[in-house]
Design an enzyme around this catalytic site. Structure first.
Site, PDB file in Angstrom:
ATOM      1  N   HIS A  19      83.746  37.522 -23.588  1.00  0.00           N
ATOM      2  CA  HIS A  19      84.414  36.220 -23.702  1.00  0.00           C
ATOM      3  C   HIS A  19      84.965  35.764 -22.361  1.00  0.00           C
ATOM      4  CE1 HIS A  19      88.693  37.639 -23.594  1.00  0.00           C
ATOM      5  NE2 HIS A  19      88.189  38.736 -24.136  1.00  0.00           N
ATOM      6  N   CYS A  56      87.930  44.387 -24.883  1.00  0.00           N
ATOM      7  CA  CYS A  56      86.814  43.448 -24.804  1.00  0.00           C
ATOM      8  C   CYS A  56      86.418  43.208 -23.351  1.00  0.00           C
ATOM      9  CB  CYS A  56      87.176  42.132 -25.480  1.00  0.00           C
ATOM     10  SG  CYS A  56      87.153  42.219 -27.286  1.00  0.00           S
TER      11      CYS A  56
END
Length: 456
Positions: free
Chosen positions: A335, A354
């Protein structure tokens, strides 16, 4: 996004997609290694590159004793010679019982030779195809290697004996990624006295065998210790992006092989309860509604007192402007981030697990285009809408989140990288122990759901 920025982005994406199209016309990916007696392939159109996602059912360990097939002395001698030279591939000749095979060869054709050669061949295939290190040494390695299903040991043995091409069948098990060949070349050039370097090379060669032999035509691959992401076509790097990875400890990024199923523009972020309740964010936002609105948070408290916090799309969203939808039990994905200044740091192990990605909007638009979900113009318009939009990937693209402490860097030079999560030691130690037979193909480590937020 200004008009100038918009057209610069479109121009860059147009050049990139043209390059992707040209690269995709290159040589076909190597086919599965199957015996000549295999059933014909289906005429149904092939799906996107092999899905590396773990199957929901348990995969049993391989049988402790391989199937025994009939060997002649000539083929057994070729096998013995291959075992004696297997150190070139970072493996250990003694693991494959060369003395037992020599004795059986000396005794001539018969049951003893069949058993000895079949055992040596099967164990050699397993290590070349699947890796030598057992799952207990592969910390946070949640990749399921499909090669044992695509290239069954017994089928490979049949092919080797039918064609009398023992060396060819064994050589075809090597990972096709150019990094493996580069490490093999480096091992050959490293003096035997440099034991630590040779051990590190062997460990990282083995890591390539833990992945699928052929990663596919188009894929994203990130090496966590290097903190770089690559968009790759036919094993050639098309674009690179700096990344921010998980902090060492409980938020270390696990190793995965997943599939991008969609591109989400202007994502919302449902804040995990570990942060809402565990870190007190919910209470702080309820006490200061103005601060909650300024940060784009929508805070809801139910009748039972349960507090949910959802950050709306916007410049301050913790996920930035995009995320790649790649469903997995760990809740790991690639992301954007509003804190893009952090990409200028050399050390970027800062996230909750992440992968935060530099130039994420460019990457997302590229994924939407090559996935067949949107044109460049459409993707840019969607990104400017400020509304949550999921663009599905018609052609799914694999994502490999790997961990190599020695590999070619983005400039093509062999380099060593900091062992961020101390994952080298168990692999190196496993090479000092006897080969483990009857190895599991799936880790028994527990899945830890990783979350990401704006911390640091």
């Amino acid at each position: 996004m200004t008009i100038t920025t918009r057209f610069n982005l479109l121009g860059g994406i147009a050049l990139l997609t043209t390059s992707l199209a040209a690269q995709a016309q290159g040589p076909a990916a190597p086919q599965d290694i199957l015996p000549s007696t295999a059933a014909p392939k289906s005429t149904t159109p092939a799906p996107a590159p092999a899905t590396p996602v773990a199957a929901p059912v348990a995969i049993p360990a391989a049988p402790a004793q391989p199937l025994v097939q009939q060997w002649n002395v000539a083929d057994a001698k070729v096998l013995l010679a291959a075992i004696e030279k297997i150190g070139d591939d970072g493996l250990i000749p003694a693991d494959y019982q060369p003395q037992a095979l020599r004795d059986a060869i000396a005794a001539g054709k018969g049951d003893a030779l069949d058993r000895a050669a079949s055992t040596s061949f099967a164990w050699l295939v397993e290590d070349l195809r699947d890796g030598r290190a057992p799952m207990s040494a592969r910390k946070q390695w949640f990749v399921i290697d499909p090669d044992a299903d695509r290239m069954p040991t017994a089928a490979l043995m049949t092919r080797a004996l039918d064609t009398h091409d023992i060396n060819g069948v064994l050589a075809d098990l090597a990972p096709t990624h150019p990094d493996y060949a580069r490490l093999k070349k480096e091992l050959a050039a490293t003096p035997k006295a440099e034991t630590k370097k040779r051990a590190l090379i062997r460990a990282n060669m083995d890591r390539w065998r833990w992945l699928a032999r052929d990663l596919g035509k188009q894929y994203l691959i990130t090496n966590v210790p290097e903190m770089q992401l690559r968009l790759t076509v036919n094993d050639k790097i098309i674009r690179t992006y700096r990344t921010i990875v998980g902090k060492p400890g409980k938020t270390a990024t696990p190793q995965l092989a997943e599939i991008v199923e969609g591109v989400i523009f202007n994502p919302t972020w449902t804040v995990p309860q570990s942060i809402v309740k565990g870190e007190g964010l919910g209470a702080r936002l309820l006490a200061n509604p103005a601060s909650a609105r300024a940060q784009g948070y929508k805070v809801t408290r139910g009748a039972n007192g349960f507090v949910s916090v959802v950050q709306q799309p916007g410049a301050n969203n913790s996920l930035g402007l995009i995320k790649l939808d790649m469903p997995n039990p760990h809740a790991i994905f690639l992301h954007d981030t509003p804190n893009r200044n952090l990409f200028n740091q050399d050390s970027r192990a800062l996230s909750h697990g992440c992968i935060r990605t530099e130039r994420a909007l460019e990457m997302a638009i590229t994924m939407a285009i090559i996935g067949g979900g949107a044109s460049a113009e459409e993707a840019v318009a969607i990104s400017k809408s400020k509304e949550y939009t999921r663009v599905p990937m018609v052609k799914q693209v694999p994502v490999y989140i790997t961990y190599f402490t020695m590999a070619q860097d983005i400039n093509g030079k062999l380099a060593t990288f900091n062992d961020l999560y101390a994952r080298d030691a168990p692999v190196l130690a496993s090479f000092e122990k006897p080969r483990q037979a009857n190895r599991a193909r799936r880790t028994d480590e527990k899945v830890v759901e990783i979350v990401d937020d704006l911390q640091t």
